[in-house]
Design a protein around this motif. Structure first.
Motif, PDB file in Angstrom:
ATOM      1  N   THR A 138      -7.671  -4.570   5.347  1.00 25.80           N
ATOM      2  CA  THR A 138      -8.848  -3.990   4.698  1.00 25.80           C
ATOM      3  C   THR A 138      -8.853  -2.471   4.813  1.00 25.80           C
ATOM      4  O   THR A 138      -9.172  -1.753   3.850  1.00 25.80           O
ATOM      5  N   HIS A 139      -8.504  -1.974   5.992  1.00 23.55           N
ATOM      6  CA  HIS A 139      -8.497  -0.530   6.223  1.00 23.55           C
ATOM      7  C   HIS A 139      -7.483   0.153   5.317  1.00 23.55           C
ATOM      8  O   HIS A 139      -7.792   1.179   4.687  1.00 23.55           O
ATOM      9  N   GLY A 153      -8.533   0.169   1.683  1.00 21.01           N
ATOM     10  CA  GLY A 153      -9.563   1.176   1.441  1.00 21.01           C
ATOM     11  C   GLY A 153      -8.985   2.568   1.301  1.00 21.01           C
ATOM     12  O   GLY A 153      -9.596   3.442   0.683  1.00 21.01           O
ATOM     13  N   LEU A 154      -7.811   2.792   1.860  1.00 22.22           N
ATOM     14  CA  LEU A 154      -7.132   4.074   1.744  1.00 22.22           C
ATOM     15  C   LEU A 154      -6.198   4.120   0.535  1.00 22.22           C
ATOM     16  O   LEU A 154      -5.511   5.131   0.322  1.00 22.22           O
TER      17      LEU A 154
END
Length: 210
Positions: free
Chosen positions: A195-196, A199-200
């Motif tokens: 997810t991280h 998101g980037l």
């Protein structure tokens, strides 16, 4: 001419006592946690006086800080062994390795973050720098993945990623709460990294084309 001086019997005894005190303190923290560590128990187990413990380390904080230094050094070595050929896989590898180390040395790692100095003295800069150096192992893969990002953003992303992974693992392994089975905890960590990265704007490992 040999300029290397051999240790005197007195120095050898002193070094053996120091190592013994550290080993006892490390074993107590590892088995029971930092709160169970008492200077009298360490001195008794080492067969010396409380004053001898203080003479070796300055005070009881000195014992704990030495154990904590060894812990973060061992952690950094383990994290440094993660392959770096693929920056995305390296980030997953760093998270997985942190989980493995935490599971193996939970109380020792908690001691690193839980210890508070007596009399509100500041925490030693060298240990804080060692922790930051561990965070910094996430810098190279993030720099490769986000070449347009400046150093400040990369540093913030590294700290956020490391702190979030630490929080997930720490709570997941907390026996006083609802502990998460190891395999499920590993999946949770991987899902967070997925997810991280998404998101980037970085394609996670699981979403890559075969």
């Amino acid at each position: 001419m040999n300029n290397v001086q051999e240790e005197s019997p007195r120095d050898q005894k002193k070094n053996r006592r120091r190592l013994q005190i550290l080993e006892i303190a490390r074993d107590i923290i590892s088995a029971k946690g930092l709160r169970s560590l008492k200077v009298r128990d360490v001195a008794e187990a080492a067969g010396c006086s409380v004053g001898s413990v203080y003479n070796e380390f300055g005070d009881f904080d000195g014992v704990i800080l030495t154990v904590n230094r060894e812990t973060v050094q061992a952690l950094t070595v383990r994290l440094g062994e993660v392959p770096g050929e693929d920056p995305v896989r390296q980030l997953y590898g760093l998270a997985a390795t942190y989980l493995e180390f935490f599971a193996e040395h939970a109380n020792l790692l908690r001691s690193l973050f839980e210890h508070r100095m007596e009399d509100d003295r500041p925490y030693p800069d060298d240990i804080l720098q060692m922790v930051m150096d561990a965070f910094a192992l996430m810098h190279p893969p993030l720099v490769r993945l986000l070449p347009a990002a400046d150093d400040v953003r990369i540093a913030l992303l590294s700290r956020t990623l490391f702190s979030a992974v630490h929080g997930i693992i720490s709570l997941g392994l907390e026996e006083r709460m609802v502990a998460v089975p190891p395999q499920m905890l590993r999946q949770q960590v991987e899902q967070f990294v997925d997810t991280h990265l998404a998101g980037l704007g970085i394609v996670p490992v699981g979403a890559r084309s075969p």
